[in-house]
Design an enzyme around this catalytic site. Structure first.
Site: not given
Length: 394
Positions: A8, A90, A179, A238, A381
């Site tokens: 990742n 990922r 996500h 963000r 994940e």
């Protein structure tokens, strides 16, 4: 048994797990952080756990350090690199091209690069991780798992924007969602807990990047992030949702360039823009000490999440469960409390004592009277990527 290395790759970090499949046994895990910055640090866990401060200039050096530890006589868990059957990556943005996990070839890499402008904080780093691992593990299959794939089930009425049709049909401007690997993993865990397929789940992924997903019967129905991962909830740096007119005002009246606006919305806004801090732990600490800006930022953050919960309850005509996940979702009892406060009309009632529990396992934190279950589910994940990679190569 096959060993699958999960990568990742972030802009200045590289997380990894080496997972033996199908047993799902984690042989080693860790991360390299602050790549290319002062005080780079390796965290490595196998039989024992260690942390080293190193000078790591780029992702190539980071992955080489990890590989050396995996094969090290004392800390290692494999003898040869060839013992790794596949490397699962990922990748944040797969556009409308990639709806499934896929073997990586030159065409796949070209497409990942095409989406750099849509995920500027992620896709470049994801591609860099792929290119580095191809050199270090030439015998392993390279697999891409896209964050956008899980959201391909979102219906057109939710995915298309109200702009001229040709921009959707020819230019593929639409909601893609992100996500997805995390939302898919935790929703599967929640469904297992319900022991039923028919379910209405609102999954809330809160980290430096944040998103919320309406999941009906195991499929994504709507999602807060859209064409690129900058709108929706308030995030670390963000902005989340913003009136489009602000962008035109910044350019036309204040003299910003389009790149400066992009940098502002991606890197200088969110909790950082509101407080000067991007780490929620710092913001919570300052708020507790009386900092009004930090408290306002926490209130704004929770308020935005609450609005999306209300919208998704309307979209699904109800909800069986809320799921909090990712670094903030799993660890911040403050945010969970603020989000669930005054939500009893929807049958959402938080047990504050259970909420303060720091257990790292799946847990329920609702009161006995709550009609909606409130889960805290640690996301994984890497395991989800390993499962999908193993299915592809088996």
């Amino acid at each position: 048994m096959k060993n699958i290395l999960i990568i990742n790759s972030g802009s200045s970090s590289l997380k990894f797990q080496l997972i033996q499949m199908p047993s799902e046994k984690v042989l080693a895990s860790g991360m390299v952080e602050r790549i290319g910055l002062d005080n780079s640090r390796l965290h490595y866990k196998a039989q024992d756990q260690l942390t080293e401060e190193l000078e790591i200039r780029d992702h190539s050096e980071a992955l080489k350090v990890i590989t050396d530890h995996l094969r090290h006589p004392q800390t290692g868990v494999i003898k040869q690199k060839e013992e790794i059957a596949a490397v699962g990556h990922r990748v944040v943005h797969g556009g409308d091209v990639f709806s499934e996990t896929i073997r990586i070839n030159e065409q796949v890499k070209e497409k990942i690069q095409e989406y750099f402008s849509l995920a500027p904080l992620h896709n470049p780093a994801n591609l860099k991780g792929i290119e580095v691992s191809e050199k270090l593990f030439p015998a392993a299959e390279q697999i891409a798992v896209f964050d956008t794939s899980f959201h391909r089930s979102i219906p057109r009425k939710a995915a298309q924007y109200a702009i001229p049709n040709e921009l959707y049909e020819k230019n593929h401007i639409q909601l893609y969602g992100f996500h997805g690997t995390s939302h898919k993993f935790v929703s599967k865990k929640a469904i297992e807990r319900f022991n039923k397929e028919n379910s209405k789940i609102i999954s809330i992924h809160l980290g430096n990047g944040c998103s919320i997903t309406a999941i009906k019967d195991g499929k994504s129905l709507d999602h807060s992030l859209g064409f690129a991962p900058v709108n929706g909830l308030i995030m670390g740096t963000r902005s989340g949702d913003i009136d489009q007119s602000v962008i035109f005002y910044l350019i036309d009246e204040l003299g910003y360039t389009s790149q400066e606006v992009s940098d502002l919305l991606h890197k200088e806004s969110g909790m950082y823009g509101l407080t000067g801090y991007s780490d929620l732990r710092d913001i919570e600490e300052k708020a507790a000490a009386g900092d009004k800006k930090c408290q306002l930022a926490l209130d704004m953050n929770a308020y935005r999440i609450k609005k999306y919960i209300g919208a998704y309850i309307a979209a699904m005509n109800g909800a069986d469960a809320l799921v909090f996940t990712a670094g903030i979702g799993e660890n911040s009892d403050v945010i969970r409390s603020l989000v669930c406060k005054d939500m009893d009309f929807f049958g959402i009632e938080l047990d504050e004592e259970k909420n303060k529990n720091r257990d790292k396992k799946l847990r329920e934190i609702q009161t006995g009277d709550s009609r909606v279950k409130i889960f805290v589910i640690p996301t994984n994940e890497e395991l989800e990527i390993a499962q999908q990679s193993f299915e592809l190569i088996s």
